[in-house]
Design an enzyme around this catalytic site. Structure first.
Site, PDB file in Angstrom:
ATOM      1  N   HIS A 152       0.813  -1.223   0.000  1.00  0.00           N
ATOM      2  CA  HIS A 152       0.000   0.000   0.000  1.00  0.00           C
ATOM      3  C   HIS A 152       0.848   1.275   0.000  1.00  0.00           C
ATOM      4  O   HIS A 152       0.303   2.367  -0.123  1.00  0.00           O
ATOM      5  CB  HIS A 152      -0.939   0.007   1.199  1.00  0.00           C
ATOM      6  CG  HIS A 152      -1.964  -1.096   1.131  1.00  0.00           C
ATOM      7  ND1 HIS A 152      -2.859  -1.209   0.095  1.00  0.00           N
ATOM      8  CD2 HIS A 152      -2.212  -2.143   1.953  1.00  0.00           C
ATOM      9  CE1 HIS A 152      -3.633  -2.275   0.288  1.00  0.00           C
ATOM     10  NE2 HIS A 152      -3.249  -2.864   1.404  1.00  0.00           N
ATOM     11  N   GLU A 179      -5.302 -12.162   7.656  1.00  0.00           N
ATOM     12  CA  GLU A 179      -6.128 -10.947   7.638  1.00  0.00           C
ATOM     13  C   GLU A 179      -7.455 -11.154   6.920  1.00  0.00           C
ATOM     14  O   GLU A 179      -8.043 -10.190   6.425  1.00  0.00           O
ATOM     15  CB  GLU A 179      -5.340  -9.761   7.055  1.00  0.00           C
ATOM     16  CG  GLU A 179      -4.623 -10.014   5.747  1.00  0.00           C
ATOM     17  CD  GLU A 179      -3.816  -8.810   5.256  1.00  0.00           C
ATOM     18  OE1 GLU A 179      -3.885  -7.713   5.821  1.00  0.00           O
ATOM     19  OE2 GLU A 179      -3.099  -8.983   4.252  1.00  0.00           O
ATOM     20  N   ASP A 236      -7.679  -5.248   7.439  1.00  0.00           N
ATOM     21  CA  ASP A 236      -8.314  -6.214   6.542  1.00  0.00           C
ATOM     22  C   ASP A 236      -9.048  -7.292   7.320  1.00  0.00           C
ATOM     23  O   ASP A 236     -10.118  -7.746   6.896  1.00  0.00           O
ATOM     24  CB  ASP A 236      -7.266  -6.834   5.596  1.00  0.00           C
ATOM     25  CG  ASP A 236      -6.945  -5.882   4.449  1.00  0.00           C
ATOM     26  OD1 ASP A 236      -7.895  -5.301   3.891  1.00  0.00           O
ATOM     27  OD2 ASP A 236      -5.761  -5.698   4.138  1.00  0.00           O
TER      28      ASP A 236
HETATM   29  C1  3PY Z   1      -4.008  -4.372   7.593  1.00  0.00           C
HETATM   30  O1  3PY Z   1      -4.284  -3.799   8.655  1.00  0.00           O
HETATM   31  O2  3PY Z   1      -4.824  -4.983   6.894  1.00  0.00           O
HETATM   32  C2  3PY Z   1      -2.637  -4.333   7.102  1.00  0.00           C
HETATM   33  O3  3PY Z   1      -2.335  -4.959   6.117  1.00  0.00           O
HETATM   34  C3  3PY Z   1      -1.654  -3.464   7.799  1.00  0.00           C
HETATM   35  O4  3PY Z   1      -1.308  -2.401   6.993  1.00  0.00           O
HETATM   36 MG    MG Z   2      -3.937  -5.737   5.018  1.00  0.00          MG
END
Ligand code: 3PY
Ligand code: MG
Length: 255
Positions: free
Chosen positions: A45, A149, A175
């Site tokens: 990102h 995630e 995520d």
């Molecule tokens: C998230 O929080 O999904 C991440 O990938 C951290 O940047």
């Molecule tokens: Mg993430």
């Protein structure tokens, strides 16, 4: 040569590192001089591309701190490229199955554990050793973390965590929270999210993996450290700027 991260992460004391979203060797050199033990460049990102990373890497590793790279995707070519650039740790996003975790490890390790391809002269330079010695030590000195995630990854957590050669699990709270239906991961105390985070720490512990997480604020770091996480992204470059400006503005208001 940078610190032996595997030995450092075997200790119970949390390892807090900074998280870069901005490209540039000069800014990387500055961030590496902040009071964190390592520097992560976020290639998923953040704005740094591979040629940026190639010049940011020595600016970081010459301070003796390890370079951590969150790669764009769990793709074998990107894993090898990150390690070739001098990363001590590769964090792969969205690892949802045991097969994906196995592919990650395979891409990161030289034979016989995996199929990493030879050619990383920047990594050899960063390590400050001759190529043959780099090859001997690389599988031990470089580490791979699978990001947990998504709800799918939670369903496969035990199988992912049992992947031979995997070094750690890394929570992406935003995520994960989005995937569970709670929006951005601002409230880590939502019971279902908290239970998921605790289960990731437990799976890491059971399998001898390092539990890691993206914190990003002192509050989130405290929550993760409280659950036993010990490889924690403490602050982003942009967040540090904002926090520094806010602190100075608050002082200005008192003039
Ligand atoms: C998230 O929080 O999904 C991440 O990938 C951290 O940047
Ligand atoms: Mg993430």
């Amino acid at each position: 040569m940078s610190v032996d991260l595997r030995a450092r992460l075997a200790k119970s004391e949390p390892f807090y590192f900074s998280w870069m979203t901005l490209p540039g060797a000069i800014v990387a050199g500055q961030v590496a001089r902040l009071p964190y033990e390592g520097v992560c460049i976020d290639m998923q990102h953040g704005l740094a591309g591979f040629t940026d990373v190639a010049s940011m890497s020595p600016a970081i590793t010459q301070t003796g701190k390890p370079l951590i790279l969150r790669i764009l995707w769990n793709d074998p070519g990107l894993v090898g490229q990150a390690l070739d650039a001098g990363a001590s740790v590769v964090i792969a996003p969205m690892v949802n199955t045991a097969n994906q975790a196995q592919a990650l490890v395979k891409a990161a390790k030289y034979a016989p554990q995996g199929m990493r391809s030879w050619g990383g002269y920047a990594a050899v330079q960063a390590a400050g050793v001759v190529p043959a010695d780099y090859l001997k030590e690389a599988n031990r000195r470089t580490m791979v973390f699978a990001m947990i995630e998504t709800e799918e990854a939670l369903g496969n957590l035990d199988a992912i965590a049992a992947t031979p050669g995997l070094d750690g699990l890394f929570v992406g709270p935003n995520d994960l929270s989005i995937s569970l239906g709670f929006g951005l991961g601002k409230d880590l105390k939502i019971p279902k999210l908290e239970a998921a985070i605790k289960s990731i720490a437990a799976a890491a512990k059971k399998n001898g993996l390092v539990p890691g997480a993206f914190g990003g604020s002192p509050q989130a770091c405290a929550v993760f450290a409280g659950h036993g996480f010990r490889f924690i992204a403490a602050a982003t470059d942009v967040g540090l700027m904002a926090a520094g400006a806010k602190a100075l503005q608050d002082q200005m208001a008192e003039i």
